[in-house]
Scaffold this active site. Structure first.
Site, PDB file in Angstrom:
ATOM      1  N   ASP A 295      43.281  43.471  42.800  1.00 41.64           N
ATOM      2  CA  ASP A 295      42.657  42.382  43.533  1.00 41.64           C
ATOM      3  C   ASP A 295      42.947  41.086  42.765  1.00 41.64           C
ATOM      4  O   ASP A 295      43.248  41.117  41.568  1.00 41.64           O
ATOM      5  CB  ASP A 295      41.147  42.642  43.603  1.00 41.64           C
ATOM      6  N   MET A 296      42.839  39.966  43.440  1.00 43.15           N
ATOM      7  CA  MET A 296      43.158  38.696  42.782  1.00 43.15           C
ATOM      8  C   MET A 296      41.916  37.908  42.368  1.00 43.15           C
ATOM      9  O   MET A 296      41.600  37.805  41.197  1.00 43.15           O
ATOM     10  CB  MET A 296      44.071  37.860  43.678  1.00 43.15           C
ATOM     11  N   ASP A 297      41.189  37.374  43.345  1.00 42.00           N
ATOM     12  CA  ASP A 297      40.040  36.525  43.014  1.00 42.00           C
ATOM     13  C   ASP A 297      38.916  37.344  42.387  1.00 42.00           C
ATOM     14  O   ASP A 297      38.483  38.353  42.937  1.00 42.00           O
ATOM     15  CB  ASP A 297      39.541  35.813  44.276  1.00 42.00           C
TER      16      ASP A 297
ATOM     17  N   ASP B 120      36.476  43.649  42.396  1.00 39.10           N
ATOM     18  CA  ASP B 120      35.126  43.171  42.074  1.00 39.10           C
ATOM     19  C   ASP B 120      34.197  43.080  43.275  1.00 39.10           C
ATOM     20  O   ASP B 120      33.001  42.861  43.108  1.00 39.10           O
ATOM     21  CB  ASP B 120      35.213  41.785  41.411  1.00 39.10           C
ATOM     22  N   SER B 121      34.731  43.251  44.501  1.00 40.11           N
ATOM     23  CA  SER B 121      33.912  43.009  45.695  1.00 40.11           C
ATOM     24  C   SER B 121      33.989  44.173  46.674  1.00 40.11           C
ATOM     25  O   SER B 121      34.755  45.120  46.482  1.00 40.11           O
ATOM     26  CB  SER B 121      34.361  41.713  46.381  1.00 40.11           C
TER      27      SER B 121
ATOM     28  N   LYS C 185      41.910  47.746  51.999  1.00 45.31           N
ATOM     29  CA  LYS C 185      42.854  47.824  50.889  1.00 45.31           C
ATOM     30  C   LYS C 185      43.257  49.267  50.576  1.00 45.31           C
ATOM     31  O   LYS C 185      44.375  49.508  50.121  1.00 45.31           O
ATOM     32  CB  LYS C 185      42.278  47.139  49.654  1.00 45.31           C
TER      33      LYS C 185
ATOM     34  N   THR D  82      45.064  41.912  47.980  1.00 44.22           N
ATOM     35  CA  THR D  82      44.173  40.754  48.080  1.00 44.22           C
ATOM     36  C   THR D  82      43.697  40.481  49.498  1.00 44.22           C
ATOM     37  O   THR D  82      44.344  40.892  50.464  1.00 44.22           O
ATOM     38  CB  THR D  82      44.899  39.503  47.522  1.00 44.22           C
ATOM     39  N   GLY D  83      42.587  39.784  49.593  1.00 45.36           N
ATOM     40  CA  GLY D  83      42.130  39.289  50.885  1.00 45.36           C
ATOM     41  C   GLY D  83      42.840  38.015  51.280  1.00 45.36           C
ATOM     42  O   GLY D  83      42.749  37.567  52.421  1.00 45.36           O
TER      43      GLY D  83
ATOM     44  N   ASN E 198      35.356  44.360  49.478  1.00 47.33           N
ATOM     45  CA  ASN E 198      36.668  44.590  50.092  1.00 47.33           C
ATOM     46  C   ASN E 198      37.591  45.401  49.169  1.00 47.33           C
ATOM     47  O   ASN E 198      38.689  45.778  49.561  1.00 47.33           O
ATOM     48  CB  ASN E 198      37.334  43.288  50.558  1.00 47.33           C
TER      49      ASN E 198
END
Length: 247
Positions: free
Chosen positions: A11-13, A196-197, A173, A45-46, A199
């Site tokens: 994941d990115m953010d 972290d989330s 994902k 990523t989202g 998603n």
């Protein structure tokens, strides 16, 4: 150095990027070590492709990439492999719900991101990938969640505790990583998924090793196989050093 896992899905953010939206030198160093050891590093990523690609380029990644929570899967940078679209009639419905509550919203088309500021009402003339809402009002967000669940046929997650993200049912994902595994000829058991989330939750649950960041939402930490340092403390470097390239 031989890698224990063959694919690292990031994941990115809140995960790869610190709060300043930067990949730190230490994290870059360990990702480079993983790539040199033959590990496929995949951004998951989202974000839209256009927003994710500069970071892939910074890391020199030529591997598949998952964007918009799995609505787009790229065989390699700039070569689209799969795309899952949302029914424009549904987008219209989701837009009216946002107006009903008077809350911030955004919608990803295949071309760009629209939100309350640049919304022009042309719903039927575009191809849509994802819709999102954001509000810090917990009561409104809970009512909204109940309403969305009643609609059915939606994949509902979040990328922060204050938002809701909607993709077509089954598009997440974990689905995206599964498709990337097919492209690379590897198994889900050979994947490390980090996030972290909400998603990231399906991917963390289904990967061979699911890792939550130290700053991850509580549910994500509870479901993960391991929890590492936060995104501001090089948690990704820890994942690689501890689980992928253990000395």
């Amino acid at each position: 150095m031989t890698a224990k896992y063959r694919l690292l899905a990031l994941d990115m953010d809140g995960t790869l990027l610190n709060d300043d939206q930067v990949i730190t030198p230490k994290t870059v160093e360990w990702i480079t070590k993983a790539v040199d050891a033959g590990v496929h590093v995949c951004l998951s990523t989202g974000r839209a492709f256009r927003s994710a690609m500069p970071y892939a380029e910074q890391l020199g990644l030529k591997t598949p990439m998952i964007t918009v929570n799995g609505s787009e899967i790229w065989r390699e940078p700039y070569e689209l492999y799969r795309r899952s679209l949302m029914d424009p009639a549904l987008i219209e419905q989701l837009y009216h719900i946002a107006e009903e509550y008077g809350i911030w919203f955004w919608a990803y088309s295949t071309e760009q991101v629209y939100n309350r500021k640049n919304w022009d009402g042309d719903i039927m003339g575009r191809e849509w990938l994802k819709f999102g809402y954001s509000t810090e009002d917990d009561e409104i967000r809970h009512k909204l969640l109940m309403q969305l669940q009643d609609l059915g046929g939606l994949e509902i997650t979040n990328s922060t505790p204050h938002n809701l993200e909607i993709n077509p049912l089954g598009v997440n994902k974990a689905y995206g990583i599964g498709e990337v595994c097919k492209l690379l000829g590897i198994e889900m058991s050979e994947v490390v998924a980090v996030g972290d989330s909400l998603n990231d939750l399906a991917a963390i649950q289904q990967a061979g090793l699911g890792v939550a960041m130290g700053n991850a939402q509580k549910t994500v930490q509870q479901e993960a196989d391991a929890v590492v340092a936060t995104n501001n403390e090089d948690g990704i470097a820890e994942v690689i050093e501890k689980y992928i390239l253990p000395s």
